[in-house]
Scaffold this motif. Sequence first.
Motif, PDB file in Angstrom:
ATOM      1  N   ASN A 170      24.847  48.179  35.559  1.00 20.02           N
ATOM      2  CA  ASN A 170      25.373  48.429  36.898  1.00 20.02           C
ATOM      3  C   ASN A 170      26.713  49.156  36.771  1.00 20.02           C
ATOM      4  O   ASN A 170      27.718  48.558  36.404  1.00 20.02           O
ATOM      5  CB  ASN A 170      25.559  47.118  37.657  1.00 20.02           C
ATOM      6  CG  ASN A 170      26.063  47.346  39.081  1.00 20.02           C
ATOM      7  OD1 ASN A 170      26.183  48.477  39.541  1.00 20.02           O
ATOM      8  ND2 ASN A 170      26.355  46.258  39.777  1.00 20.02           N
ATOM      9  N   VAL A 220      28.496  50.609  39.222  1.00 20.43           N
ATOM     10  CA  VAL A 220      29.271  50.533  40.470  1.00 20.43           C
ATOM     11  C   VAL A 220      29.791  51.919  40.857  1.00 20.43           C
ATOM     12  O   VAL A 220      30.953  52.090  41.212  1.00 20.43           O
ATOM     13  CB  VAL A 220      30.445  49.543  40.342  1.00 20.43           C
ATOM     14  CG1 VAL A 220      30.913  49.102  41.726  1.00 20.43           C
ATOM     15  CG2 VAL A 220      30.063  48.319  39.528  1.00 20.43           C
ATOM     16  N   ASP A 237      21.432  51.941  39.631  1.00 19.70           N
ATOM     17  CA  ASP A 237      21.925  51.463  38.347  1.00 19.70           C
ATOM     18  C   ASP A 237      21.716  52.530  37.278  1.00 19.70           C
ATOM     19  O   ASP A 237      20.944  53.480  37.456  1.00 19.70           O
ATOM     20  CB  ASP A 237      21.203  50.178  37.940  1.00 19.70           C
ATOM     21  CG  ASP A 237      21.651  48.982  38.757  1.00 19.70           C
ATOM     22  OD1 ASP A 237      22.708  49.082  39.407  1.00 19.70           O
ATOM     23  OD2 ASP A 237      20.934  47.953  38.776  1.00 19.70           O
ATOM     24  N   ASN A 259      35.821  44.634  37.176  1.00 18.68           N
ATOM     25  CA  ASN A 259      34.990  43.426  37.182  1.00 18.68           C
ATOM     26  C   ASN A 259      34.872  42.839  38.585  1.00 18.68           C
ATOM     27  O   ASN A 259      33.804  42.374  39.008  1.00 18.68           O
ATOM     28  CB  ASN A 259      35.563  42.384  36.223  1.00 18.68           C
ATOM     29  CG  ASN A 259      35.396  42.791  34.771  1.00 18.68           C
ATOM     30  OD1 ASN A 259      34.531  43.601  34.438  1.00 18.68           O
ATOM     31  ND2 ASN A 259      36.233  42.243  33.900  1.00 18.68           N
ATOM     32  N   ILE A 315      32.464  44.981  40.562  1.00 17.61           N
ATOM     33  CA  ILE A 315      31.071  44.710  40.209  1.00 17.61           C
ATOM     34  C   ILE A 315      30.565  43.460  40.942  1.00 17.61           C
ATOM     35  O   ILE A 315      29.445  43.437  41.468  1.00 17.61           O
ATOM     36  CB  ILE A 315      30.926  44.541  38.685  1.00 17.61           C
ATOM     37  CG1 ILE A 315      31.175  45.885  37.980  1.00 17.61           C
ATOM     38  CG2 ILE A 315      29.552  44.007  38.319  1.00 17.61           C
ATOM     39  CD1 ILE A 315      31.187  45.781  36.469  1.00 17.61           C
ATOM     40  N   HIS A 344      30.068  44.268  44.539  1.00 16.40           N
ATOM     41  CA  HIS A 344      28.898  45.129  44.710  1.00 16.40           C
ATOM     42  C   HIS A 344      27.624  44.292  44.754  1.00 16.40           C
ATOM     43  O   HIS A 344      26.702  44.558  45.547  1.00 16.40           O
ATOM     44  CB  HIS A 344      28.841  46.152  43.577  1.00 16.40           C
ATOM     45  CG  HIS A 344      27.718  47.134  43.707  1.00 16.40           C
ATOM     46  ND1 HIS A 344      26.562  47.045  42.975  1.00 16.40           N
ATOM     47  CD2 HIS A 344      27.581  48.223  44.507  1.00 16.40           C
ATOM     48  CE1 HIS A 344      25.757  48.039  43.294  1.00 16.40           C
ATOM     49  NE2 HIS A 344      26.350  48.775  44.220  1.00 16.40           N
TER      50      HIS A 344
END
Length: 464
Positions: free
Chosen positions: A198, A200, A205, A306, A309, A312
Amino acid sequence: MHLNVQSIKNKIDEIDMFLSSNPCHVFCVNEHWLSPAEIALYTPEGFELVSSYCRTKSSHGGVAIFIKRNSNIEYVAQKVDHFCKEQLFEIAALLLPKLKLVIISIYRTPSSDIHQFIDQMETLNKDLLVKYRHHKIAYIGDINIDIRLKTPTVTHFQNMLRSNNLYCMNNKPTRLDACLDNIISNLTKDECQYGVINPVLSDHDSLWLMINCENYPTQQPEHIKRIRLLYPDNITKLRQKLSEVEWDRVYNCNSNGNAFNLFMNILTSLVQNCCPQIIKKMKTDGAPNRKKKHNWFTPELHDLRNTLIALHKMAKTGNLESKQRYKEARKNYRTEIQMAKQRANDAFIENSSNKCKAAWQNADYQTKMEEQDENNSIVEVGDEESIIISDVYAVEVNIGTYNEMKEDDDWNLSTDDDDDDIRRDVLFGMIQLLFVILSDPLSPQSPTHTCFRPDLTAYSNDSL
């Protein structure tokens, strides 16, 4: 590495950070949304554009393949434009000869005719099987076909692949719950590994593919450079040996060619004996002792990424509040990237002893200009602080004595040859070379800087 980036223009910094966290040798992009005039302007940091396709009649779409700069990978861009059909079958291709692998970045618009796409792909497969029958083939991209669906169209697509000894590797979702991006290849499971990341960066992806090949260079190999070490004692020894040579042997030769060959043999032999060469191993990723680019990827950015992510993943649930939080965090993330780069550049320039030079180095780095440092012609090696002289070596010397000798009427070079003037110039050139060598560039009385111009005799380390 593959990514449907959905516009590379406004995401180039985020792509740089993604690739720094997930290093790869080949980076395939779908939907770069660039025109043919723009494609070369948006290249990820440390990569170079190898092959691409851009739309000319409509917007968006497009594919591109970038390869890691200085990765010591041999590659050949493949001409496949005649197979491309805008919105239906967009591809860019790359051949890795040592791996015997053809990599194809592929994209199909969701609204295009899937049956025409299958026919066009089969046409390309037949061509590849003729040209590269002993090679491996790897399509990687967004084909907008969910192979997990049990429909006649998907079955027809998979049957076409099997007839060409190809199969879809990925069965994990790459956009929400749909498996739209895939790796289509004749690689076996023992020959490769693959997965989904992933990034982001868009609503797709990323796919990664790693080839398990012994011939693939896991480390940058070293190459050898021969350099001549000139110590003060060696220079003194060379000057002493040259002063002891009976140069009459050169003067008494019966032709210019023999005189020149004898002169060069004597000089080369003495230099090899008094100033021997050494072998220095160097990495292939640039010049020795090259200054590294300052790093702007801070721990704070890592934490922000992080967090992004996590947001998301929450936004994928469809909750409006989660989506809004994700959009705000992403906007803040982009702003922090720009500020981190600016702070790193400012600190690099501020801490440099030559701020103007540091500013130009930043500009050169952005345009991928690989220039050696100002003092790269003379560097230290090991503990002995040996001096390395570059292939173009020259010192400013006083050759007044040589000029006086040339103008002296008593300097008689009369021979039985008809080309006395030519021979005179050849011997004067030899004498001038001796004056350059016999001048001591390491002594306090003589200049110690290099003027970076070829000497008149072109007598360099390579010729020695």
